[in-house]
Design a protein around this motif. Structure first.
Motif, PDB file in Angstrom:
ATOM      1  N   ALA A 242       0.834  -1.196   0.000  1.00 41.40           N
ATOM      2  CA  ALA A 242       0.000   0.000   0.000  1.00 41.40           C
ATOM      3  C   ALA A 242       0.871   1.249   0.000  1.00 41.40           C
ATOM      4  CB  ALA A 242      -0.913  -0.012   1.224  1.00 41.40           C
ATOM      5  N   LEU A 243       1.938   1.231   0.800  1.00 40.11           N
ATOM      6  CA  LEU A 243       2.834   2.384   0.886  1.00 40.11           C
ATOM      7  C   LEU A 243       3.502   2.638  -0.463  1.00 40.11           C
ATOM      8  CD1 LEU A 243       4.328   4.506   2.623  1.00 40.11           C
ATOM      9  CD2 LEU A 243       6.079   2.790   3.022  1.00 40.11           C
ATOM     10  N   ALA A 244       3.955   1.568  -1.098  1.00 40.72           N
ATOM     11  CA  ALA A 244       4.619   1.715  -2.395  1.00 40.72           C
ATOM     12  C   ALA A 244       3.670   2.331  -3.406  1.00 40.72           C
ATOM     13  CB  ALA A 244       5.100   0.356  -2.881  1.00 40.72           C
ATOM     14  N   ARG A 245       2.436   1.874  -3.381  1.00 42.80           N
ATOM     15  CA  ARG A 245       1.456   2.416  -4.324  1.00 42.80           C
ATOM     16  C   ARG A 245       1.210   3.897  -4.025  1.00 42.80           C
ATOM     17  NH1 ARG A 245      -4.012   0.868  -7.164  1.00 42.80           N
ATOM     18  NH2 ARG A 245      -3.884   2.650  -8.539  1.00 42.80           N
ATOM     19  N   ALA A 246       1.093   4.237  -2.737  1.00 44.62           N
ATOM     20  CA  ALA A 246       0.805   5.618  -2.353  1.00 44.62           C
ATOM     21  C   ALA A 246       1.952   6.540  -2.743  1.00 44.62           C
ATOM     22  CB  ALA A 246       0.537   5.702  -0.853  1.00 44.62           C
ATOM     23  N   LEU A 247       3.194   6.097  -2.548  1.00 45.95           N
ATOM     24  CA  LEU A 247       4.353   6.947  -2.854  1.00 45.95           C
ATOM     25  C   LEU A 247       4.452   7.245  -4.343  1.00 45.95           C
ATOM     26  CD1 LEU A 247       7.153   5.354  -0.656  1.00 45.95           C
ATOM     27  CD2 LEU A 247       6.119   7.593  -0.351  1.00 45.95           C
ATOM     28  N   GLY A 248       4.150   6.244  -5.158  1.00 47.61           N
ATOM     29  CA  GLY A 248       4.369   6.404  -6.590  1.00 47.61           C
ATOM     30  C   GLY A 248       3.152   6.875  -7.356  1.00 47.61           C
ATOM     31  N   GLU A 249       1.999   6.976  -6.679  1.00 51.40           N
ATOM     32  CA  GLU A 249       0.783   7.326  -7.412  1.00 51.40           C
ATOM     33  C   GLU A 249       0.888   8.728  -8.014  1.00 51.40           C
ATOM     34  OE1 GLU A 249      -1.757   5.703  -8.539  1.00 51.40           O
ATOM     35  OE2 GLU A 249      -2.354   7.593  -9.418  1.00 51.40           O
ATOM     36  N   THR A 250       0.491   8.851  -9.254  1.00 54.31           N
ATOM     37  CA  THR A 250       0.706  10.093  -9.984  1.00 54.31           C
ATOM     38  C   THR A 250      -0.592  10.784 -10.346  1.00 54.31           C
ATOM     39  OG1 THR A 250       2.631   9.041 -10.934  1.00 54.31           O
ATOM     40  CG2 THR A 250       1.882  11.060 -11.968  1.00 54.31           C
ATOM     41  N   MET A 251      -1.373  10.100 -11.158  1.00 49.89           N
ATOM     42  CA  MET A 251      -2.530  10.732 -11.803  1.00 49.89           C
ATOM     43  C   MET A 251      -3.567  11.198 -10.775  1.00 49.89           C
ATOM     44  SD  MET A 251      -3.259  11.551 -14.742  1.00 49.89           S
ATOM     45  CE  MET A 251      -4.674  12.458 -15.304  1.00 49.89           C
ATOM     46  N   ALA A 252      -3.979  10.287  -9.890  1.00 49.29           N
ATOM     47  CA  ALA A 252      -5.023  10.634  -8.927  1.00 49.29           C
ATOM     48  C   ALA A 252      -4.541  11.762  -8.011  1.00 49.29           C
ATOM     49  CB  ALA A 252      -5.403   9.408  -8.103  1.00 49.29           C
ATOM     50  N   VAL A 253      -3.258  11.708  -7.629  1.00 55.58           N
ATOM     51  CA  VAL A 253      -2.735  12.724  -6.720  1.00 55.58           C
ATOM     52  C   VAL A 253      -2.715  14.093  -7.396  1.00 55.58           C
ATOM     53  CG1 VAL A 253      -0.677  13.499  -5.502  1.00 55.58           C
ATOM     54  CG2 VAL A 253      -1.386  11.137  -5.322  1.00 55.58           C
ATOM     55  N   THR A 254      -2.211  14.157  -8.617  1.00 58.33           N
ATOM     56  CA  THR A 254      -2.097  15.465  -9.259  1.00 58.33           C
ATOM     57  C   THR A 254      -3.471  16.094  -9.480  1.00 58.33           C
ATOM     58  OG1 THR A 254      -1.007  16.723 -10.987  1.00 58.33           O
ATOM     59  CG2 THR A 254      -2.037  14.685 -11.663  1.00 58.33           C
ATOM     60  N   MET A 255      -4.496  15.261  -9.584  1.00 62.67           N
ATOM     61  CA  MET A 255      -5.832  15.809  -9.803  1.00 62.67           C
ATOM     62  C   MET A 255      -6.424  16.449  -8.548  1.00 62.67           C
ATOM     63  SD  MET A 255      -7.324  12.916 -12.346  1.00 62.67           S
ATOM     64  CE  MET A 255      -8.921  13.585 -12.789  1.00 62.67           C
ATOM     65  N   VAL A 256      -5.961  16.058  -7.369  1.00 60.66           N
ATOM     66  CA  VAL A 256      -6.599  16.572  -6.152  1.00 60.66           C
ATOM     67  C   VAL A 256      -5.664  17.273  -5.167  1.00 60.66           C
ATOM     68  CG1 VAL A 256      -8.518  14.947  -6.193  1.00 60.66           C
ATOM     69  CG2 VAL A 256      -6.420  14.306  -5.050  1.00 60.66           C
ATOM     70  N   ILE A 257      -4.359  17.343  -5.461  1.00 59.69           N
ATOM     71  CA  ILE A 257      -3.452  17.881  -4.447  1.00 59.69           C
ATOM     72  C   ILE A 257      -3.293  19.404  -4.563  1.00 59.69           C
ATOM     73  CG2 ILE A 257      -1.261  17.594  -5.681  1.00 59.69           C
ATOM     74  CD1 ILE A 257      -0.063  16.557  -3.027  1.00 59.69           C
ATOM     75  N   GLY A 258      -3.705  19.980  -5.697  1.00 60.62           N
ATOM     76  CA  GLY A 258      -3.610  21.433  -5.844  1.00 60.62           C
ATOM     77  C   GLY A 258      -2.355  21.880  -6.583  1.00 60.62           C
ATOM     78  N   ASN A 259      -1.360  21.016  -6.690  1.00 64.82           N
ATOM     79  CA  ASN A 259      -0.162  21.275  -7.503  1.00 64.82           C
ATOM     80  C   ASN A 259       0.507  22.611  -7.229  1.00 64.82           C
ATOM     81  OD1 ASN A 259      -0.532  18.794  -8.915  1.00 64.82           O
ATOM     82  ND2 ASN A 259      -2.143  19.796 -10.073  1.00 64.82           N
ATOM     83  N   ASP A 260       0.768  22.889  -5.975  1.00 69.27           N
ATOM     84  CA  ASP A 260       1.450  24.124  -5.613  1.00 69.27           C
ATOM     85  C   ASP A 260       2.636  23.739  -4.726  1.00 69.27           C
ATOM     86  OD1 ASP A 260       1.978  26.784  -5.324  1.00 69.27           O
ATOM     87  OD2 ASP A 260       0.526  27.108  -3.717  1.00 69.27           O
ATOM     88  N   PRO A 261       3.869  23.934  -5.200  1.00 72.07           N
ATOM     89  CA  PRO A 261       5.018  23.455  -4.422  1.00 72.07           C
ATOM     90  C   PRO A 261       5.299  24.297  -3.184  1.00 72.07           C
ATOM     91  CG  PRO A 261       5.786  24.485  -6.429  1.00 72.07           C
ATOM     92  CD  PRO A 261       4.284  24.503  -6.475  1.00 72.07           C
ATOM     93  N   LYS A 262       4.442  24.175  -2.171  1.00 75.43           N
ATOM     94  CA  LYS A 262       4.640  24.920  -0.928  1.00 75.43           C
ATOM     95  C   LYS A 262       4.591  23.943   0.239  1.00 75.43           C
ATOM     96  CE  LYS A 262       3.869  29.395  -2.415  1.00 75.43           C
ATOM     97  NZ  LYS A 262       3.090  29.332  -3.653  1.00 75.43           N
ATOM     98  N   ILE A 263       5.240  24.316   1.321  1.00 78.82           N
ATOM     99  CA  ILE A 263       5.209  23.491   2.529  1.00 78.82           C
ATOM    100  C   ILE A 263       4.315  24.183   3.543  1.00 78.82           C
ATOM    101  CG2 ILE A 263       6.570  22.582   4.442  1.00 78.82           C
ATOM    102  CD1 ILE A 263       8.921  22.381   2.524  1.00 78.82           C
ATOM    103  N   SER A 264       3.198  23.562   3.885  1.00 79.88           N
ATOM    104  CA  SER A 264       2.317  24.158   4.886  1.00 79.88           C
ATOM    105  C   SER A 264       1.961  23.086   5.897  1.00 79.88           C
ATOM    106  CB  SER A 264       1.029  24.683   4.253  1.00 79.88           C
ATOM    107  OG  SER A 264       1.182  24.896   2.881  1.00 79.88           O
TER     108      SER A 264
END
Lengths: 327, 351
Positions: A242-264
């Protein structure tokens, strides 16, 4: 056969060769060589991957050195690249995903293997396996059109009013962000945990259960003290998957993460992950330093996976030894 | 068992023979007449719909020429051209001097069609077309204008009641020609933007959320109240998306349309540099829409294979003349005739 060869008067120096030929003829040696080739292919592919990432990222490695891991600016126009916000985003979203998915998945697996009727268990397991096969873009769509509005309108305002004293639940609610990405990932990795853990729990020997019951343990005591500890290694294996899948997941993450390289610190804030930025920017990346920095990000992701997997293995080793002592 | 295996073999052999016969006859029919010329191109995803249409139409006119175009992205298109793995590249941003210096033979830029980028927004209760001044757009994307009822926005929209809500900025997260045009425009109208952010297919955005692709940006805008973003005109037209007017350099508020984009290009035709590497954002002209750009085919001047060379030259000539009629049905703005005539004269430089 061997005697006959010897009887023909061959010199002893030919004997190893003859023995080898005999092994070859019986299939042992063929199986040995073939499986060796397959096994070395896996190692070869991994080595080639690292080698390519290392060579191709030379420009970026020379320019930024270790600072690549510690700087926060990602500016393709100005030629400044730092991996920290992407590392942070990858780790945080995966952590949220596991935090939610492990109890949910393990609970489901225990129910399916221990409490439910076999027919229901089999039917549900089939559905779970189906979930594991759903393409990630579908989960991304689910995330952006169902999860994100739900989070923005209901979940995030409630979290903010109840737990706003914590730094994790502050700031404006966009819907998309670390929380949305972590939740989407959790939904995606639950099937892996359920599917593998259920198989492992089912294969725990009957005697293990019967012994606990015979000692007067209740059903839950049997499960929690005798069955789950016995299956611990296998369950942890499902968590790694599960961890490996979560670390490498691309498409689903980019659609919902907001794509802003900031640390909050706030989980409501938008972020970015390593896999997502590579997928987003690779095709249009002009300029060799930019390309090289993206490839170095790939190397960083590989290292991160390597380190986390290593830590997890150590954890297994440690707990397995302790378990052994207790027995 | 053996019998069965034997029968399977017979069937397999029969099938293989059949396939090879069919493929032989297929080859025979296409190669009659002259030798087939296969031209490979790669690059811009923005231009893909019209390039594949052109490849089809040109193949119908010249059955011996097959153009194979892969929409791998502008950056990858330039890389493949420089590596010599394709016959032509395609890009939404002109090649830089540094990239041109890496080419084995000089590379020519041919503008093919025009694309424009429009501001689109979602403000609950507002269905009117908003008017944006360049200062307002730059301020919003720099994160300096944070409320919809900021005077910089309301001044141009007298009579509209805008909420005092926080503006959520949404940009493209994937590297794209759309972002290049948008940031190129902002760099021209705002010194601060040029200084802090600059222009490129991906930039270090001061504020906002990123959506992947036009559909990602549109999705986020629809999901997020009080948001603003930008999409290609083509995409906005095809999906009936509400978009705003932008003030051009003459002070007029212009709504993007295929005509107002071609007008923007026509305004710069006289000052067109010889290599066509030109940014036409914020051009002069009363009816010119200010956020527009060419998209380019990149062709090396030296092509050693004579058949390929002639085919590419005749394709370029056709694309600049008859091919332009394909543009508007696909929602691209076509080239002004002044520009296409100048390009047509350049085709002869390929040798």
């Amino acid at each position: 056969m061997l005697e006959r060869v010897n009887a023909t008067g061959l010199t002893p120096s030919f004997r190893p060769l003859r023995i080898y030929w005999e092994r070859l003829r019986r299939g042992d040696e063929i199986a040995h060589v073939l499986t060796l080739i397959f096994a070395s292919t896996v190692i070869g592919v991994t080595a080639l991957l690292v080698y390519q990432l290392w060579i191709q990222s030379a420009l970026s490695r020379q320019k930024f050195g270790w600072a690549f891991f510690a700087t926060r600016v990602w500016d393709p126009v100005g030629g400044q690249f730092g991996a920290l916000p992407f590392l942070y985003g990858t780790v945080v979203t995966s952590a949220i995903a596991l935090l939610l998915a492990v109890p949910l998945g393990l609970g489901t697996a225990i129910f399916l293997s221990e409490f439910s009727a076999k027919r229901i268990s089999d039917a549900l397991a089939f559905l779970v396996d189906l979930l594991a096969a759903v393409p990630s873009v579908i989960y991304g769509l689910l995330g952006i059109f169902v999860l994100a509005p739900l989070l923005r309108v209901w979940v995030e305002p409630v979290l903010r009013s109840q737990f706003g004293f914590l730094p994790f639940f502050r700031g404006p609610a966009y819907g998309v962000g670390f929380l949305a990405a972590g939740l989407t990932l959790a939904i995606m990795v639950v099937p892996f945990i359920v599917s593998v853990s259920r198989e492992v729990l089912i294969s725990v020997p009957r005697e293990q259960r019967e012994a606990a019951l015979a000692l007067g343990a209740t059903r839950w005591e049997t499960i929690s003290r005798a069955v789950v500890p016995f299956a611990k290694t296998g369950i942890l294996g499902s968590v790694f998957l599960a961890l490996a899948r979560a670390l490498g997941e691309t498409m689903a993450v980019t659609m919902v993460i907001g794509n802003d390289p900031k640390i909050s610190a706030s989980l409501f804030a938008p972020g970015y992950s390593i896999a997502a930025v590579i997928a987003n920017e690779f095709t249009e990346a002009t300029g060799s330093l930019y390309l090289s920095a993206l490839i170095e990000l790939g190397l960083v992701l590989f290292l991160l996976t390597f380190v986390l997997n290593g830590l997890a293995r150590l954890l297994v080793l440690a707990t397995a030894q302790r378990g052994g002592l207790l027995e | 068992m053996n019998k069965l295996a034997g029968r399977n073999w017979v069937i397999l052999c029969a099938l293989l023979t059949g396939i090879s016969l069919v493929s032989c006859s297929h080859n025979g029919s296409t190669t009659t007449g002259s030798q087939t010329v296969l031209i490979n191109g790669a690059g811009s995803t923005f231009g893909y719909p019209i390039y594949s249409r052109w490849a089809d139409d040109f193949h119908k006119l010249h059955p011996n020429v097959e153009i194979n175009y892969q929409s791998v992205g502008s950056g990858a298109g330039i890389r493949q051209l420089l590596a010599g793995t394709v016959d032509f590249g395609a890009s939404d941003a002109p090649m830089t001097d540094a990239q041109l210096a890496q080419a084995k033979s000089p590379v020519l830029h041919f503008p093919t069609v025009l694309g424009a980028v429009v501001p689109t927004y979602n403000i609950p209760g507002v269905t009117a077309e908003l008017k944006f001044t360049p200062q307002a757009l730059a301020g919003i994307f720099l994160g300096k204008i944070t409320k919809w009822n900021d005077p910089a926005i309301t001044r141009a929209n007298a009579g509209l009641k805008l909420p005092s809500a926080n503006i959520v900025v949404i940009h493209r997260s994937d590297g794209s020609g759309t972002s290049f045009i948008w940031t190129d425009y902002l760099s021209k109208v705002s010194a601060e933007w040029k200084d802090k952010v600059g222009s490129g297919t991906s930039v270090n955005w001061p504020v906002g959320l990123g959506g992947k692709g036009s559909e990602g940006v549109t999705g986020l805008i629809q999901q997020t109240p009080n948001s603003i973003g930008y999409v290609e005109l083509t995409y906005a037209i095809q999906n009936h998306i509400l978009f705003g007017l932008v003030q051009n350099s003459s002070g007029a508020f212009v709504k993007a349309s295929l005509e107002s984009v071609t007008a923007a290009a026509a305004a710069t035709a006289d000052s067109m540099p010889k290599d066509f590497r030109v940014s036409i954002t914020n051009p002069p002209g009363n009816d010119a829409y200010p956020i527009a750009s060419f998209t380019w085919l990149l062709v090396p001047t030296q092509i050693s294979d004579a058949a390929k060379r002639d085919s590419i030259k005749s394709f370029l000539h056709w694309m600049l003349t008859d091919g332009q009629n394909d543009a508007e049905p696909l929602a691209y703005a076509k080239l002004p005739t002044d520009v296409s005539a100048k390009e047509d004269a350049t085709v002869s430089q390929i040798h």
